[in-house]
Design a protein around this motif. Structure first.
Motif, PDB file in Angstrom:
ATOM      1  N   GLU A  55      78.014 -60.651 -35.273  1.00 16.61           N
ATOM      2  CA  GLU A  55      78.129 -60.671 -36.733  1.00 16.61           C
ATOM      3  C   GLU A  55      77.063 -61.560 -37.359  1.00 16.61           C
ATOM      4  OE1 GLU A  55      82.952 -59.916 -37.073  1.00 16.61           O
ATOM      5  OE2 GLU A  55      82.140 -61.932 -37.443  1.00 16.61           O
ATOM      6  N   ARG A  80      81.064 -57.295 -52.239  1.00  9.32           N
ATOM      7  CA  ARG A  80      81.792 -56.121 -51.762  1.00  9.32           C
ATOM      8  C   ARG A  80      82.995 -55.886 -52.657  1.00  9.32           C
ATOM      9  NH1 ARG A  80      83.174 -55.270 -46.378  1.00  9.32           N
ATOM     10  NH2 ARG A  80      82.494 -53.191 -46.959  1.00  9.32           N
ATOM     11  N   GLN A 135      87.093 -53.026 -48.944  1.00  8.84           N
ATOM     12  CA  GLN A 135      87.051 -54.125 -47.992  1.00  8.84           C
ATOM     13  C   GLN A 135      87.704 -53.859 -46.640  1.00  8.84           C
ATOM     14  OE1 GLN A 135      88.109 -57.602 -50.179  1.00  8.84           O
ATOM     15  NE2 GLN A 135      86.044 -57.843 -50.974  1.00  8.84           N
ATOM     16  N   THR A 145      83.816 -52.301 -42.689  1.00  9.73           N
ATOM     17  CA  THR A 145      82.899 -53.418 -42.485  1.00  9.73           C
ATOM     18  C   THR A 145      81.606 -53.149 -43.247  1.00  9.73           C
ATOM     19  OG1 THR A 145      81.909 -52.426 -40.546  1.00  9.73           O
ATOM     20  CG2 THR A 145      83.777 -53.898 -40.180  1.00  9.73           C
ATOM     21  N   GLN A 201      77.925 -55.459 -45.179  1.00  6.16           N
ATOM     22  CA  GLN A 201      77.275 -56.724 -45.523  1.00  6.16           C
ATOM     23  C   GLN A 201      77.086 -56.866 -47.028  1.00  6.16           C
ATOM     24  OE1 GLN A 201      76.396 -58.761 -42.994  1.00  6.16           O
ATOM     25  NE2 GLN A 201      76.817 -57.319 -41.345  1.00  6.16           N
TER      26      GLN A 201
END
Ligand SMILES: Nc1ncnc2c1ncn2[C@@H]1O[C@H](COP(=O)(O)OP(=O)(O)O)[C@@H](O)[C@H]1O
Lengths: 366, 138
Positions: free
Chosen positions: A192, A317, A322, A325, A327
């Motif tokens: 991540e 986001r 949500q 996944t 960024q």
């Protein structure tokens, strides 16, 4: 900080009285002064003397004041210029200011008027130089930051992860399930982090100027079908049908195919990501006045009204998305790219119903 | 026969992480920790595959090696697995798609870090492709 004492002023005027009185007025001040009686002499001096501020008489025998202005801006566009003009020719002062002169000094002038305009001109020059220095600094920081992020952060993390891979591989038969799970968790967290760094890098490395330098007349079909092709497998996996209505020939736009296909990959990718299995995505292209509009419509989770203004900001986001996944970078990068094309992205959405993104790009005028 | 590989990469920790996997899989791996050393090894010895880091040193010094390989009639038949930490600087790439840099006849690009299984798969398939190509030419 540069000392005001060093400021250099050049005055170009064919009337000796003007040169003399200016010299008189500035006598005892801290400015350095040079004078020239015609354009040619003035231009030679401008190269040598490197003035901060130049006064140019618009009406001179020989090369005209306008040409002198142009040439001075060619020598150094940061030099501040002020034109000297007779009261009856204020109109030409306005023309000169359109061509980049900062101010004008109407003849005849009082010492106070001349001092004031001089001071303003010098201040202007300082501001111009400071702005350039700041911009350069910002650019350097950006580049440095990108290289620090990539080398100092990403490389070590990559090496750590690589060695974790080896450990896991070599210890495969010796670890119990609990230990394996711990290792797995470490791997996921590092993964991540690496992805996060990649997103940062992507944002930092969009170089608008470089992008613009490569613009050429292209058909929207190229980037759009490229994007469709690479997103097709993702759609198939979710049993999503992409219906596209792109009819040739489309008028060309001025742009960069590669970066535009990144925009479509992001938007189509989102449409797939934020839609339930088995739904449909519709893509259409139309010309509206001087713009080409590409619409991408999905029947997915939608975006709430409060979230819409923020989704292009980067690292943001929406609530509705949500569970997936992400960024929060794709749209920010897309917007930068579309901005560079002098276009725009707009969104219409209803929660639970679906979302339509419209990319609008100006048609090439050629 | 044991396949002989050369790895050119300036990060010793990363090299250790790759070499362990390949050693384990039965490859013989030699390492050069800078482009100069690497080039020298390439010119004096024979390898079945090259593992090349593109972003060595200050710039993309690995690319210079790839370019030299491409110009060398003999070396350009060797398969190359390019390993990079910065794929965004090489070119814009579609997410999730296979990448073919095409520096030399047989090459592929992977991003650091590399999963052991995938690493071994790629190395094997690149060597196989290169051998098939070579056999076809004769
Ligand atoms: N087609 C869509 N439907 C619903 N939500 C969307 C859609 N496209 C974008 N979004 C919302 O906008 C946010 C920002 O999108 P993006 O910048 O692509 O980042 P990411 O998808 O990686 O989070 C997403 O997190 C999501 O909440």
């Amino acid at each position: 900080m540069e000392n005001k004492n060093n400021s250099k002023i050049l005055i170009i005027d064919d009337e000796e009285v003007v040169l003399d009185s200016c010299t008189q007025i500035l006598k005892g001040s801290s400015y350095k002064l040079a004078t020239a009686a015609n354009g040619t002499e003035g231009l030679n001096l401008a190269k040598e003397f490197q003035p901060d501020l130049v006064f140019v008489d618009l009406k001179m025998p020989g090369i005209s004041g306008f040409d002198v202005l142009d040439k001075i801006h060619e020598i150094d566009p940061t030099i501040v210029t002020v034109v000297i003009t007779g009261f009856a020719t204020v109109g030409s002062a306005v023309d000169a200011m359109k061509k980049g002169a900062y101010d004008f000094l109407p003849k005849p002038f009082t010492p106070d008027e001349f001092r004031l305009i001089t001071r303003r001109g010098i201040e202007r020059r300082k501001l111009v130089l400071e702005t350039i220095a700041l911009r350069r600094e910002k650019e350097m920081l950006r580049e440095q930051f990108a290289s620090i992020v990539s080398h100092e952060l990403k490389a070590p993390l990559g090496a750590v992860q690589q060695n974790l891979f080896v450990l896991e591989y070599e210890l495969a038969s010796m670890l119990n399930n609990e230990q394996k799970e711990k290792l797995e968790r470490i791997k996921i967290r590092i993964d991540e982090l690496i992805k996060l760094i990649n997103s940062w890098l992507r944002v930092i490395s969009v170089d608008i100027d470089k992008l613009k330098a490569g613009f050429a007349p292209i058909s929207i079909t190229a980037p759009l079908s490229g994007a469709l092709e690479s997103m097709e497998p993702y759609a198939t996996r979710k049993n999503i049908e992409i219906v596209s209505d792109i009819r040739e020939p489309l008028s060309p736009i001025l742009g960069d195919s590669l970066s535009l296909s990144e925009v479509f990959v992001n938007i189509i990718g989102n449409a797939i990501k934020y839609s339930p299995d088995g739904t449909k995505i519709t893509i259409s292209v139309e010309v509206k006045e001087n713009d080409l509009l590409v619409s991408i419509r999905d029947s997915g989770v939608g975006i709430s009204e409060e979230d819409i203004p923020h989704i292009f900001e980067g690292f943001y986001r929406a609530k509705s998305g949500q569970t997936m996944t992400g960024q929060g970078i794709g749209l920010a990068v897309s917007r930068q790219i579309v901005d560079a094309h002098s276009g725009s992205i707009t969104v219409e959405s209803e929660l639970g119903k679906g979302t339509t993104f419209v990319v609008s790009l100006p048609l090439s005028k050629a | 026969m044991t396949k002989k590989l050369l790895m050119i990469d300036d990060d010793p920790d990363f090299v250790a992480g790759i070499k362990a996997i390949l050693d384990n899989a039965g490859f013989e791996v030699e390492v050069a920790y800078n482009p100069k050393e690497g080039l020298h090894a390439l010119q004096t010895k024979q390898y079945d595959l090259l593992l090349l880091d593109i972003m060595m040193g200050r710039g993309a010094e690995g690319i210079m090696i790839a370019r030299k390989l491409r110009k060398d009639v003999k070396l350009r038949e060797m398969p190359v697995l390019i390993i990079t930490g910065m794929r965004e600087q090489i070119a814009f790439l579609f997410p999730g798609e296979p990448i073919h840099p095409r520096f030399v006849e047989v090459d592929e690009l992977v991003e650091k870090p590399v999963e052991p299984k995938m690493l071994i798969e790629k190395v094997n398939s690149l060597i196989l492709t290169a051998e098939t190509k070579k056999a076809g030419k004769k």
